[in-house]
Design a protein around this motif. Sequence first.
Motif, short mmCIF file in Angstrom:
data_model
loop_
_atom_site.label_atom_id
_atom_site.label_comp_id
_atom_site.label_asym_id
_atom_site.label_seq_id
_atom_site.Cartn_x
_atom_site.Cartn_y
_atom_site.Cartn_z
N UNK A 169 2.14 6.44 -7.11
CA UNK A 169 1.01 7.20 -7.65
C UNK A 169 1.19 8.70 -7.42
N UNK A 170 1.78 9.06 -6.29
CA UNK A 170 2.00 10.48 -5.99
C UNK A 170 2.93 11.12 -7.03
N UNK B 63 0.83 -1.20 0.00
CA UNK B 63 0.00 0.00 0.00
C UNK B 63 0.86 1.26 0.00
N UNK B 64 1.88 1.28 0.85
CA UNK B 64 2.76 2.44 0.92
C UNK B 64 3.49 2.67 -0.40
N UNK B 65 4.00 1.58 -0.99
CA UNK B 65 4.73 1.70 -2.26
C UNK B 65 3.82 2.18 -3.39
N UNK B 66 2.63 1.61 -3.48
CA UNK B 66 1.70 1.99 -4.55
C UNK B 66 1.30 3.46 -4.44
N UNK C 20 -0.51 11.24 -0.62
CA UNK C 20 -1.39 10.74 -1.67
C UNK C 20 -2.67 10.17 -1.08
N UNK C 21 -2.56 9.46 0.03
CA UNK C 21 -3.75 8.86 0.63
C UNK C 21 -4.75 9.92 1.07
N UNK C 22 -4.28 10.94 1.78
CA UNK C 22 -5.20 11.96 2.29
C UNK C 22 -5.63 12.95 1.21
N UNK C 23 -4.92 12.94 0.08
CA UNK C 23 -5.38 13.74 -1.05
C UNK C 23 -6.53 13.05 -1.77
N UNK C 24 -6.49 11.75 -1.86
CA UNK C 24 -7.51 10.99 -2.59
C UNK C 24 -8.68 10.55 -1.70
N UNK C 25 -8.57 10.70 -0.40
CA UNK C 25 -9.64 10.30 0.52
C UNK C 25 -10.09 11.51 1.34
N UNK D 184 6.15 9.95 3.90
CA UNK D 184 5.53 11.25 3.65
C UNK D 184 4.68 11.27 2.39
N UNK D 185 5.22 10.77 1.28
CA UNK D 185 4.51 10.88 0.01
C UNK D 185 3.32 9.93 -0.07
N UNK D 186 3.44 8.76 0.53
CA UNK D 186 2.29 7.86 0.56
C UNK D 186 1.17 8.44 1.41
N UNK D 187 1.54 9.08 2.53
CA UNK D 187 0.54 9.75 3.37
C UNK D 187 -0.14 10.89 2.60
#
Length: 510
Positions: free
Chosen positions: A204-205, A197-200, A270-275, A265-268
């Motif tokens: 994506x970011x 999940x973190x890598x994906x 991207x997650x909070x940008x898309x959710x 940082x970047x996975x976080x």
Amino acid sequence: MDFRRNVVKKTENKTTGFAVPTQVFNPPPKKHDVGVSSSAEGTKTSQVTGQSEKTCELKFGSYCLWRQQHREKMTDFIVKRMKDQLYVARAYYPSIAKLPKLDQFTQEIKQNIQEFERILSVSSSDPDLPPQIEKKIQKMEATITKAKSAVTDCNNVDKKLRQLVDLTEDEAKFHMKQSAFLYQLAVQTTPKSLHCLSMRLTVEYFKTSPDEADLSESLLNPDLHHYVIFSNNVLASSVVINSTVMHAKVSRKQVFHVLTDKQSFFSMKMWFFTNSYKDATVQVLNIEDLDLLEGQPSSHLSMPQELRVSFLSTTKTRTEYISVFSHLHYSLPRIFPSLKKIILLDDDIVVQRDLSSLWNVDMNEKVIGAVQFCMVKLGAIKDYLGKEKYDANSCTWMSGMNVIDLVRWREKDVTRTYQGLVQRRLTETTLGATMLTFQGLLFALDDTWVLSGLGHNYSIPNAAINKAAVLHFNGNMKPWLDLGIPSYKTHWRRYLNKENRFLTDCNVNP
């Protein structure tokens, strides 16, 4: 076997993520304690079992709780009986072989032993045994009876039996240590699905480079409700925020600040940008980019520390995990200079009730609001407090959910007090320094605000869980791990977005 034992012995202590006290603490008796029986009655057998569990608990902590919960019922009785007979036959064989008049009987024992060894080498369960196995068992039983009636040197038989017992005990101890080592490794290793999940999200970011909205007005407004989370776990921090927002009466007043490291940082982001989380605002900060102590940037993210404490009682051993602030928590006034009040949330909690009333609590000029943990008094952790003055009867407290008055914090210069204690004590953990720093500065919240122990205690009743505003999964068995306690994980998993494509692709929701 010796080589494997040495490997485990060298590595088992290095993988333990929590400090383990060398001394067992005996807290004062308590009239009522959730999930713990007060009965002192028991049979002789249960006392022996309790002693064994007590030793195991002190050595391996919540691994023993997990092992008891997942212990399988004894099956394959025929195989077990064959192993017992083989054990006895091997003990008598050397003494029988030394008797010259029993050469034919010696050959009979040898053939029976070889036959059993051959069968057990290919059959590990009763259904795998060959037909007419009962006749072979009866034949071995008759051979053992004849061996017992033979005139042999009892000392030799006794010596052989003791050797076999010692070998069996050594093997059992080795497997227990190896199992405990693998358990500790499992609870401290990031699951494959979360790593995926973190890598994906990171990939994506950088593929999309999302544009961020200007949230500076909300982030700096001291009149809003500001929550701070230290985390490098995308899924855990998302559950904390989602559960908090879902129970909030007014979500637009909520602002969440997620402090993470460069790797997450970047996975976080991207997650909070898309959710989205209703009308709440979410900010992700890289702790390594912040100017924190003495003008020097922080080198890494330090999470709340957990200390395992074991108690010996008359009936059983109880293990608790006390979670306390890390060094980074004492930089909060510097990280948020414009804020007056914040609520700290650990990433291993689930919120079940609206927290807005906490912002109106009068803390009587105290710095921090927390639920007290009177199971452990300061006098019980004196080894961590050094020679500083303190009230031995004062209760300890835990992180998880804490109300922080940053105005009082700055007035009392709490950060300097903490740094002075650390420098004087040169301690490796922050337990003692944290407890001493907030002596006299703690406001006790009602016990129903936070219920701890869901990461190690199997016996918490549903009534207590449903009553608590916040569930704290402190301990080794975090809800995002396969080793998490199944009956408690449902309270955590209900706040996952099962339709999210990243979760589906990484098999987070099997």
